[in-house]
Design a protein around this motif. Structure first.
Motif: not given
Ligand SMILES: C[S@@+](CC[C@H](N)C(=O)[O-])C[C@H]1O[C@@H](n2cnc3c(N)ncnc32)[C@H](O)[C@@H]1O
Length: 284
Positions: A267-274
């Protein structure tokens, strides 16, 4: 995560592909009140059903601050530069042209505003080890991973989205023009261990059984076959490995019934922000 993202500085949020707003209902309380919220979804069903749970979760919030609209992520029916924060969760993974959606999300974000996307690498789930893996040959493990990789690539080639798009998201953010890009991982795994009695574990087990009983998801033979073949697999490869996977599923079910199956679950869920850059001041 709210502190890392400085969510408290935002008082407006758009959730694209909001579904029932499970994700934005988590974020909303961390915004600076009174906060404006707009949920956008392509499906009229979710646009009709999302307001109920949202309003029940925040009964003190004026209904004037909340809106739910139908629209496509690649043509968002909202004005330019109009939100302090724009988000989506497990939506880009379903799109044939995710960059088009990111550019639209960028367009409605105000300069200096925050973009947050949560997307997985679902292929990894097929590499996570479990208590039965040690009994498999190296060849079988590699063959079965090849099967899912071909399925995965066939799906992308069919325009049905990249279910491992999370890996590519930081690059897409950079291409979109976002700055201050940061990547975090969700801390939740799909673990299974005896006695499998937490609500999350029960939900996982039921989902697996439901897919098998209704020949859906990974057990939709025809759909899976089409994708494997589209990505270069042969019919004999499909038949051989699909049979192996069915057998593997049965062994896992027996081990679960015996209380001997376990896995941390991948289970890999990325939280990507910018952030959308502020315009450069013109001193001329
Ligand atoms: C996995 S669900 C997301 C769940 C949602 N983030 C939540 O918190 O409940 C994917 C959602 O994206 C929506 N969707 C898929 N393609 C879309 C598109 N092109 N434009 C807008 N919404 C889309 C689907 O209708 C669905 O509600």
């Amino acid at each position: 995560m709210a502190a890392r993202w400085r969510l408290g500085e935002a008082s407006s949020l758009a959730d694209i592909g909001c579904g029932l707003c499970h994700w934005s209902r988590l974020l909303y309380p961390y915004l600076r009140a009174p906060a404006r919220f707009v949920g956008v979804d392509r499906e009229p069903r979710w646009v009709a059903e999302a307001p109920g749970p949202f309003r029940r979760a925040f009964p003190q919030v004026s209904p004037d601050l909340l809106a739910f609209v139908q629209g496509d992520a690649t043509a968002i029916p909202l004005p330019d530069n109009s939100f302090d924060a724009v988000t989506c969760q497990t939506v880009l993974m379903h799109l044939a042209r995710p960059l088009d959606a990111l550019r639209e999300m960028f367009r409605i974000l105000r300069p200096g505003g925050l973009m947050v996307c949560v997307e997985p690498n679902n292929l990894w789930n097929h590499l996570a080890f479990n208590s039965l893996t040690a009994g498999q040959t190296t060849e079988a493990i590699v063959r079965q991973f090849e099967f899912w990789l071909r399925y995965h690539r066939g799906k992308i080639a069919a325009g049905q989205g990249d279910h491992s798009i999370g890996d590519l998201l930081p690059g897409y953010f950079a291409q979109t023009g976002l700055t201050e890009i940061a990547v975090h991982l969700a801390d939740r795994a799909a673990s299974l261990f005896p006695p499998y009695d937490s609500p999350a574990q029960q939900a996982l087990l039921q989902q697996e059984l439901q897919w098998m009983e209704s020949a859906a998801g990974p057990w939709d033979r025809e759909e899976v076959c089409q994708h494997v073949l589209r990505a270069g697999g042969t019919a004999i490869f499909f038949e051989t490995v699909f049979a192996e996977l069915l057998e593997k599923f049965q062994r896992e079910q027996q081990a679960i019934a015996a209380g001997t199956f376990s896995t941390a679950g991948g289970t890999i869920n990325y939280l990507v922000s910018g952030r959308k850059p502020l315009p450069v001041a013109d001193h001329s």
